[in-house]
Design a protein around this motif. Structure first.
Motif, PDB file in Angstrom:
ATOM      1  N   ASN A  96      31.792  43.313  22.664  1.00  5.70           N
ATOM      2  CA  ASN A  96      32.049  41.999  23.269  1.00  5.70           C
ATOM      3  C   ASN A  96      31.603  41.928  24.722  1.00  5.70           C
ATOM      4  N   GLN A  97      30.909  42.970  25.191  1.00  3.18           N
ATOM      5  CA  GLN A  97      30.509  43.031  26.603  1.00  3.18           C
ATOM      6  C   GLN A  97      28.999  42.826  26.732  1.00  3.18           C
ATOM      7  N   ASN A  98      28.622  41.957  27.656  1.00  2.00           N
ATOM      8  CA  ASN A  98      27.208  41.677  27.883  1.00  2.00           C
ATOM      9  C   ASN A  98      26.616  42.510  29.023  1.00  2.00           C
ATOM     10  N   GLU A  99      27.378  42.729  30.075  1.00  4.67           N
ATOM     11  CA  GLU A  99      26.859  43.409  31.254  1.00  4.67           C
ATOM     12  C   GLU A  99      27.122  44.915  31.250  1.00  4.67           C
ATOM     13  N   ILE A 100      28.198  45.331  30.642  1.00  3.38           N
ATOM     14  CA  ILE A 100      28.599  46.744  30.689  1.00  3.38           C
ATOM     15  C   ILE A 100      27.924  47.505  29.554  1.00  3.38           C
ATOM     16  N   GLN A 101      27.314  48.641  29.895  1.00 10.90           N
ATOM     17  CA  GLN A 101      26.626  49.481  28.917  1.00 10.90           C
ATOM     18  C   GLN A 101      27.287  50.848  28.825  1.00 10.90           C
ATOM     19  N   SER A 102      26.854  51.625  27.822  1.00 13.88           N
ATOM     20  CA  SER A 102      27.539  52.882  27.525  1.00 13.88           C
ATOM     21  C   SER A 102      27.454  53.880  28.676  1.00 13.88           C
ATOM     22  N   HIS A 103      26.314  53.983  29.333  1.00 14.06           N
ATOM     23  CA  HIS A 103      26.191  54.953  30.421  1.00 14.06           C
ATOM     24  C   HIS A 103      27.075  54.563  31.617  1.00 14.06           C
ATOM     25  N   MET A 104      27.341  53.235  31.788  1.00 17.40           N
ATOM     26  CA  MET A 104      28.253  52.799  32.848  1.00 17.40           C
ATOM     27  C   MET A 104      29.681  53.237  32.556  1.00 17.40           C
ATOM     28  N   VAL A 105      30.052  53.217  31.277  1.00 16.90           N
ATOM     29  CA  VAL A 105      31.389  53.679  30.885  1.00 16.90           C
ATOM     30  C   VAL A 105      31.547  55.160  31.207  1.00 16.90           C
ATOM     31  N   ALA A 106      30.516  55.952  30.891  1.00 19.07           N
ATOM     32  CA  ALA A 106      30.573  57.384  31.179  1.00 19.07           C
ATOM     33  C   ALA A 106      30.700  57.641  32.675  1.00 19.07           C
ATOM     34  N   ILE A 107      29.960  56.889  33.460  1.00 20.83           N
ATOM     35  CA  ILE A 107      30.021  57.067  34.928  1.00 20.83           C
ATOM     36  C   ILE A 107      31.405  56.706  35.459  1.00 20.83           C
ATOM     37  N   LEU A 108      31.981  55.600  34.959  1.00 24.51           N
ATOM     38  CA  LEU A 108      33.312  55.194  35.422  1.00 24.51           C
ATOM     39  C   LEU A 108      34.354  56.241  35.058  1.00 24.51           C
ATOM     40  N   PHE A 109      34.346  56.730  33.812  1.00 25.30           N
ATOM     41  CA  PHE A 109      35.335  57.716  33.395  1.00 25.30           C
ATOM     42  C   PHE A 109      35.159  59.037  34.149  1.00 25.30           C
ATOM     43  N   ASP A 110      33.924  59.423  34.383  1.00 22.64           N
ATOM     44  CA  ASP A 110      33.679  60.636  35.163  1.00 22.64           C
ATOM     45  C   ASP A 110      34.238  60.476  36.578  1.00 22.64           C
ATOM     46  N   TRP A 111      34.079  59.296  37.148  1.00 21.11           N
ATOM     47  CA  TRP A 111      34.624  59.028  38.483  1.00 21.11           C
ATOM     48  C   TRP A 111      36.147  59.051  38.472  1.00 21.11           C
ATOM     49  N   LEU A 112      36.765  58.535  37.416  1.00 16.12           N
ATOM     50  CA  LEU A 112      38.224  58.557  37.315  1.00 16.12           C
ATOM     51  C   LEU A 112      38.750  59.985  37.189  1.00 16.12           C
ATOM     52  N   VAL A 113      37.991  60.845  36.497  1.00 10.58           N
ATOM     53  CA  VAL A 113      38.360  62.260  36.429  1.00 10.58           C
ATOM     54  C   VAL A 113      38.348  62.869  37.825  1.00 10.58           C
ATOM     55  N   GLU A 114      37.325  62.526  38.599  1.00  8.82           N
ATOM     56  CA  GLU A 114      37.234  63.050  39.963  1.00  8.82           C
ATOM     57  C   GLU A 114      38.377  62.521  40.834  1.00  8.82           C
ATOM     58  N   VAL A 115      38.744  61.261  40.655  1.00  7.36           N
ATOM     59  CA  VAL A 115      39.868  60.686  41.404  1.00  7.36           C
ATOM     60  C   VAL A 115      41.164  61.416  41.048  1.00  7.36           C
ATOM     61  N   ALA A 116      41.392  61.625  39.756  1.00  2.00           N
ATOM     62  CA  ALA A 116      42.596  62.334  39.321  1.00  2.00           C
ATOM     63  C   ALA A 116      42.624  63.755  39.871  1.00  2.00           C
ATOM     64  N   HIS A 117      41.469  64.390  39.903  1.00  2.00           N
ATOM     65  CA  HIS A 117      41.370  65.752  40.442  1.00  2.00           C
ATOM     66  C   HIS A 117      41.674  65.770  41.945  1.00  2.00           C
ATOM     67  N   SER A 118      41.111  64.832  42.685  1.00  4.76           N
ATOM     68  CA  SER A 118      41.305  64.811  44.137  1.00  4.76           C
ATOM     69  C   SER A 118      42.730  64.430  44.516  1.00  4.76           C
ATOM     70  N   PHE A 119      43.406  63.622  43.699  1.00  2.57           N
ATOM     71  CA  PHE A 119      44.787  63.234  43.958  1.00  2.57           C
ATOM     72  C   PHE A 119      45.804  64.206  43.358  1.00  2.57           C
ATOM     73  N   HIS A 120      45.332  65.276  42.733  1.00  2.00           N
ATOM     74  CA  HIS A 120      46.201  66.293  42.126  1.00  2.00           C
ATOM     75  C   HIS A 120      47.007  65.704  40.976  1.00  2.00           C
ATOM     76  N   PHE A 121      46.407  64.809  40.197  1.00  2.00           N
ATOM     77  CA  PHE A 121      47.092  64.200  39.068  1.00  2.00           C
ATOM     78  C   PHE A 121      47.006  65.115  37.844  1.00  2.00           C
ATOM     79  N   LYS A 122      47.829  64.782  36.857  1.00  2.00           N
ATOM     80  CA  LYS A 122      47.822  65.512  35.591  1.00  2.00           C
ATOM     81  C   LYS A 122      46.756  64.921  34.659  1.00  2.00           C
ATOM     82  N   ARG A 123      46.388  65.708  33.664  1.00  2.00           N
ATOM     83  CA  ARG A 123      45.375  65.241  32.702  1.00  2.00           C
ATOM     84  C   ARG A 123      45.855  63.989  31.964  1.00  2.00           C
ATOM     85  N   GLU A 124      47.148  63.952  31.707  1.00  2.00           N
ATOM     86  CA  GLU A 124      47.703  62.801  30.997  1.00  2.00           C
ATOM     87  C   GLU A 124      47.432  61.498  31.748  1.00  2.00           C
TER      88      GLU A 124
END
Length: 425
Positions: A131-159
Motif C-alpha cells: 500500500n506504499q508508493n514512496e517507501i521501498q524495501s531497501h529504505m525499510v532495511a536502512i530504517l531498521f538498521d538505524w533503529l538497531v544502532e539507536v537501541a545500541h547507543s541508548f543501551h536498550f534491550k533487544r526486545e
C-alpha cells in the motif's frame, strides 16, 4: 492605681489556676492512655502465648475468660489444619519428584500454546509495502538498521528494537501512502513508544529529538506517537521474534545438557557468548531484510540448527553453502547423528507454529536453505557499549540480562545490498 494592681494579681492567679488545671488534665490523660496501653499489651501478650503449654496465671487473671478463648482458638486451628491436610493429601506432596517435573513441563507447554494463540491478535501480513508508493524495501532495511544502532547507543534491550519494528510494519500495513519525508519520524516515534513499554530507565523525549532535530520538532514526534497508538488500536504488547528465539535457546540448552553433543547457547562461557551473539546477529539481518518472508519461529529454529552445526564443524565453508545450497539440502536429508538429535529436540519440545499445528523437523528444510545465504555476514563480537570497560557491572548482571542488550553490526546493510545485487544478476 491600687485597684489596677489588684486586678492584675487576680488575673495572674486565675491564669495560674487554669494552667495547673490543664497540666493536671494532661497528666490524667497521659496516665489514662498509659493504663489503656498497658491493658492492651497484657491482652496482646495473652494472645501471643495462647499456643504455649503453660500460660502465666497472672496474665490469665488480668484477662477474664482468656482460657476459654484460647481453647476455642486452639480447636479452630486444629480443625483448619485437618481440613488443609485433607486438601493437600491429593496434591503434590504424595507425588514423586518426577511427576512434579512432568506437571511443570506440561504447564509450561500449555502456557506457550496460549502464547501462540495470543499471537492471533497481533498477526499481520509481511507484504506491508503493497500500500506504499514512496517507501521501498531497501529504505525499510536502512530504517531498521538505524533503529538497531539507536537501541545500541541508548543501551536498550533487544526486545525494545523488535517492538519498534513491529509497530512500524503494522503501521505501514494499515496506513497507506506514508510519505518518505515522515518515514524516519515514524521510526523514532515507534522506538520511543517501545522503550517506554520495555525499558526500566526511560529516556526523555529530548533525547530522541536530538537524533532528528534538524528535520522534525518535538511536537512532530508527539503527533506521530498519537497516530501510531490510534492506528494500532493501542495494542502495543505482542510477543516479538526475540521472545521466541530466547525461549528456543533456553529449551535447547536444557535438552542438550545431558547429551554427549553438549553445545549450549547461553552457558556463561566465552564460546557460548560468541555463539549466541552470532545467532542474534543472523536473526537481526533476516528480519531487517524486507525480502525475507519466512515465519519467524521457524527462522529462529533454523538458525539455531545452523549455528550449532557450525560450532560442530559439520560444514567447512559456509560461504560456499550460501552460494550453493545443494550440500546443505543433502545433509538435512541424511541420517547424520546431529539430525537425529535435532529431530528429537523438535519432537520433545512441543513447538507450535499455530495453536493447532506443531512444528516438525521437515518444516525447517526450506528455511534452513534460505537462511544460509546470510552467513556471509561478517560478525561483530565486541561487547555492547554499556558493558565496555565496566567489569564490575558485568559481574553484577545475571547472564540472561547480559545477553539481552541490543548490539549493532555495521556490516548488516552492506550484506543486504550485496545479496540484492546477486539476486538482480
Amino acid at each position: 492605681m491600687q485597684n489596677i494592681v489588684k486586678k492584675q494579681k487576680s488575673r495572674t492567679r486565675k491564669g495560674q489556676k487554669q494552667r495547673n488545671f490543664q497540666k493536671k488534665t494532661n497528666c490524667d490523660s497521659v496516665n489514662f492512655k498509659s493504663n489503656q496501653a498497658a491493658c492492651e499489651y497484657e491482652q496482646t501478650a495473652t494472645k501471643k502465648v495462647k499456643n504455649e503449654k503453660s500460660i502465666s496465671p497472672i496474665i490469665t487473671e488480668e484477662t477474664p475468660n482468656s482460657q476459654q478463648r484460647i481453647e476455642q482458638q486452639q480447636k479452630l486451628e486444629d480443625l483448619i489444619s485437618d481440613e488443609f491436610g485433607k486438601e493437600l493429601s491429593s496434591f503434590t506432596f504424595n507425588n514423586s519428584l518426577e511427576n512434579n517435573q512432568e506437571e511443570e513441563q506440561e504447564t509450561l507447554n500449555e502456557f506457550m500454546r496460549e502464547q501462540v494463540k495470543f499471537e492471533e491478535i497481533y498477526s499481520y501480513q509481511k507484504n506491508y509495502l503493497k500500500n506504499q508508493n514512496e517507501i521501498q524495501s531497501h529504505m525499510v532495511a536502512i530504517l531498521f538498521d538505524w533503529l538497531v544502532e539507536v537501541a545500541h547507543s541508548f543501551h536498550f534491550k533487544r526486545e525494545t528494537f523488535y517492538l519498534s519494528r513491529n509497530y512500524v510494519e503494522r503501521f505501514l500495513l494499515r496506513q497507506p501512502n506514508v510519505l518518505i519525508a515522515k518515514f524516519q519520524l515514524l521510526g523514532v516515534a515507534a522506538i520511543f513508544i517501545a522503550h517506554k513499554c520495555e525499558e526500566i530507565y526511560p529516556k526523555t523525549l529530548k533525547d530522541f529529538h536530538r537524533l532528528i532535530q534538524d528535520q522534525y520538532t518535538i511536537q512532530d514526534i508527539e503527533e506521530m506517537e498519537v497516530a501510531i497508538l490510534k492506528c494500532l488500536d493501542f495494542r502495543m504488547n505482542p510477543n516479538t521474534p526475540i521472545f521466541w528465539l530466547n525461549y528456543y535457546t533456553k529449551l535447547w540448552d536444557e535438552f542438550i545438557i545431558d547429551k554427549e553433543l553438549n553445545v549450549q547457547l547461553k552457558e556463561r562461557t566465552n564460546e557460548s557468548y560468541y555463539r549466541y551473539r552470532e545467532l542474534v546477529q543472523l536473526f537481526d539481518i533476516c528480519l531487517i531484510d524486507y525480502r525475507f518472508k519466512k515465519d519467524e519461529k521457524i527462522t529462529a529454529l533454523s538458525l539455531i540448527y545452523l549455528v550449532i552445526a557450525k560450532s560442530l564443524l559439520i560444514f567447512e565453508d559456509y560461504k560456499k553453502i550460501a552460494n550453493q545450497q545443494q550440500e546443505i539440502k543433502c545433509f538435512i536429508d541424511s541420517d547424520h547423528e546431529y539430525n537425529k538429535i535435532f529431530k528429537q529436540f523438535i519432537e520433545q519440545s512441543d513447538f507450535y507454529l499455530y495453536f493447532d499445528k506443531k512444528i516438525e523437523f521437515k518444516d525447517l528444510k526450506d528455511v534452513i536453505c534460505e537462511t544460509t545465504k546470510y552467513f556471509i555476514l561478517r560478525f561483530d563480537n565486541t561487547l555492547p557499549r554499556v558493558l565496555l570497560n565496566n567489569q564490575e557491572f558485568i559481574d553484577e548482571l545475571q547472564h540472561e540480562e547480559l545477553l539481552s542488550f541490543q548490539t549493532y553490526n555495521r556490516n548488516t546493510i552492506e550484506t543486504i545490498n550485496f545479496l540484492l545485487k546477486q539476486q538482480q544478476q
